[in-house]
Design an enzyme around this catalytic site. Structure first.
Site, short mmCIF file in Angstrom:
data_model
loop_
_atom_site.label_atom_id
_atom_site.label_comp_id
_atom_site.label_asym_id
_atom_site.label_seq_id
_atom_site.Cartn_x
_atom_site.Cartn_y
_atom_site.Cartn_z
N HIS A 162 37.43 -72.88 93.78
CA HIS A 162 37.47 -71.71 94.20
C HIS A 162 38.51 -70.71 93.51
CE1 HIS A 162 35.38 -73.11 97.82
NE2 HIS A 162 36.04 -74.07 97.75
N SER A 283 40.36 -52.84 69.84
CA SER A 283 39.83 -51.67 70.59
C SER A 283 39.85 -50.32 69.64
CB SER A 283 40.49 -51.39 72.09
OG SER A 283 40.34 -50.10 72.44
N LYS A 289 45.20 -53.95 72.11
CA LYS A 289 44.31 -54.79 72.63
C LYS A 289 43.68 -55.81 71.53
CE LYS A 289 42.27 -53.68 76.32
NZ LYS A 289 41.52 -54.79 76.83
N GLU A 296 32.78 -63.26 75.17
CA GLU A 296 31.89 -62.57 76.11
C GLU A 296 30.45 -62.15 75.49
OE1 GLU A 296 33.94 -58.62 75.91
OE2 GLU A 296 35.70 -59.61 76.95
#
Ligand code: ARG
Length: 463
Positions: A162, A283, A289, A296
């Site tokens: 979890h 970024s 960043k 992804e």
């Protein structure tokens, strides 16, 4: 009927007017199925060799056709072949060119076969080698996982359920979980070779043929194990396509799970792993960043794999037997899924070579969340001969005490522990040691260091 001029149909047809121009534009598949040219030529050569062996065509015609086909193969591989959309697909493009090279006798090539059996013969040959290719790339990924695991046997981190700290594990044990998954992916592709090993060639349009062909001969020539059993099933069947798309989907799903985990662990909240600059992007607005774009990308691509599986399932749903144009789209879907999974496997391989566990942070996180609670309950069962449920309750009392005192379990003093159970001795304190916790899980398949080492060795030997 079989005039041999450019841009002229190679067979006479009852269709009098030109097919609708929009359909001529979109109904062809040559841009997609030209990828099967080698398989198509291989299948045709086996076919004419069989026709000759069965005395259906002469020695001279067989040789002429094979000469022409070899020439065409060279032209295509040297990019000197002009594909023509007007000839719909790879089969007709090659047959048309054969007429130009050897003349009328090219017309013998299509004796006792149809494009319906031809196309799935090509596709099955392609899929057999592509499945093996996928397994080679999975193997490389497994090797990289083993390498990283080997370096991290004693890297301790929290194991989650979890996404909450559950029990301490070795980072290597986590990596080895994916080795198991990728091994099963390989097995899935291998198992699917069984149906890919049945030769469709010779069932012709849908009924078989009255020519005395030898399908065992072409099976052997083309590396199939046996001919398919039923001509109608053969030209209608795309189960093997679904198997492949399903296998790709599961493999993509495994990739997406590890990708998502690494994204979470790389987040500033967790900070459990660092990614080298090779696998991050910047970024356009936020100068600080370093985004895990590759991961992804991997997570997203499983959606494409599932979509392809569902496209094919939907195309087949309710489709009567036998061949319909609907089936033509199978190749585009297969090729997309194949390209996709190969890219994803290679990218994940690169990712694994460019991640660095933040060992300090992993250990620190593993110290929180009362992670050795189960160890404590087990200890009480073993040392005080009480049932697990009773030990579980006593452990809860100890956790509650620690929480009240704002301490971790390993920070409790013996006096404090004794306030819950006076029988406890100094010996219990070793239970809160994380290394000890990980190493105590010696049951087969558990996270003990020895178990992990043995598993790594087992898989390394196989490579
Ligand atoms: N290009 C076709 C396909 O991929 C080949 C089979 C054509 N058969 C037919 N009866 N029109 O499905």
């Amino acid at each position: 009927m079989t005039k041999n001029k450019n841009n002229q149909a190679i067979w006479g047809s009852r269709v009098r007017s030109n097919t609708s121009s929009i359909f001529q534009k979109v109904g062809n598949s040559i841009d997609i199925d030209k990828r099967l040219y080698k398989e198509d030529i291989k299948g045709s050569i086996a076919h004419v060799e069989m026709l000759f062996k069965q005395k259906i065509i002469s020695f001279k015609i067989k040789n002429k056709i094979i000469y022409g086909l070899n020439k065409i193969e060279k032209e295509i591989s040297k990019k000197k072949f002009e594909f023509n959309k007007k000839y719909e697909d790879i089969h007709i493009n090659i047959e048309k060119r054969l007429f130009q090279i050897i003349g009328e006798e090219a017309g013998y090539i299509h004796t006792a076969r149809s494009r319906n059996d031809q196309v799935i013969t090509d596709l099955k040959i392609w899929m057999k080698s592509s499945s093996q290719e996928i397994n080679i790339v999975i193997d490389k990924l497994i090797k990289s996982s083993l390498k990283l695991a080997e370096k991290n046997i004693d890297t301790i981190m929290p194991g989650f359920t979890h996404l909450k700290n559950a029990q301490a594990i070795s980072f290597a044990h986590y990596l080895m979980a994916y080795v198991e998954m990728f091994e099963r992916d390989k097995r899935r592709f291998r198992n699917s070779l069984e149906s890919l090993n049945e030769n469709p060639l010779g069932v012709a349009a849908l009924t078989g043929t009255s020519f005395n062909i030898d399908r065992n001969y072409t099976s052997k020539k083309l590396g199939f194990k046996r001919p398919t059993n039923n001509s109608i099933d053969t030209v209608s069947d795309r189960d093997f396509v679904l198997d492949f798309l399903f296998n790709v989907s599961i493999c993509a799903m495994h990739i997406s799970r590890i990708a998502e985990e690494l994204i979470i662990w790389n987040s500033d909240g967790f900070n459990l792993i660092n990614l080298s600059d090779k696998i991050v992007t910047g970024s356009s607005i936020m100068p600080q960043k370093k985004n895990p774009d590759l991961l992804e990308f991997l997570r997203g691509k499983s959606g494409i794999a599932y979509g392809n599986l569902f496209s094919m399932l939907t195309i087949l749903k309710g489709l009567p037997l036998s061949y319909f144009k609907d089936l033509q789209d199978d190749k585009e879907i297969i090729f997309k899924s194949y390209d996709n999974i190969i890219d994803c496997l290679k990218i994940l391989d690169e990712v694994l070579k460019n991640i660095y566990p933040n060992k300090k942070k992993m250990l620190e996180l593993a110290k929180s969340g009362f992670i050795t609670s189960t160890d404590l309950a087990d200890y009480l069962v073993k040392n005080y001969s009480i049932p697990f449920r009773k030990a579980y309750q006593k452990t809860i009392d100890i956790i509650n005490l620690a929480e009240k005192k704002k301490k971790r379990l390993d920070q409790l003093t013996l006096v404090e522990l004794k306030s819950i159970d006076p029988k406890l001795t100094n010996d219990v304190l070793k239970i809160f040691d994380l290394k000890n916790s990980v190493n105590s899980k010696k049951s087969y398949g558990g996270t003990s260091f020895d178990n992990i080492k043995k598993m790594i060795m087992k898989y390394k030997k196989q490579k």
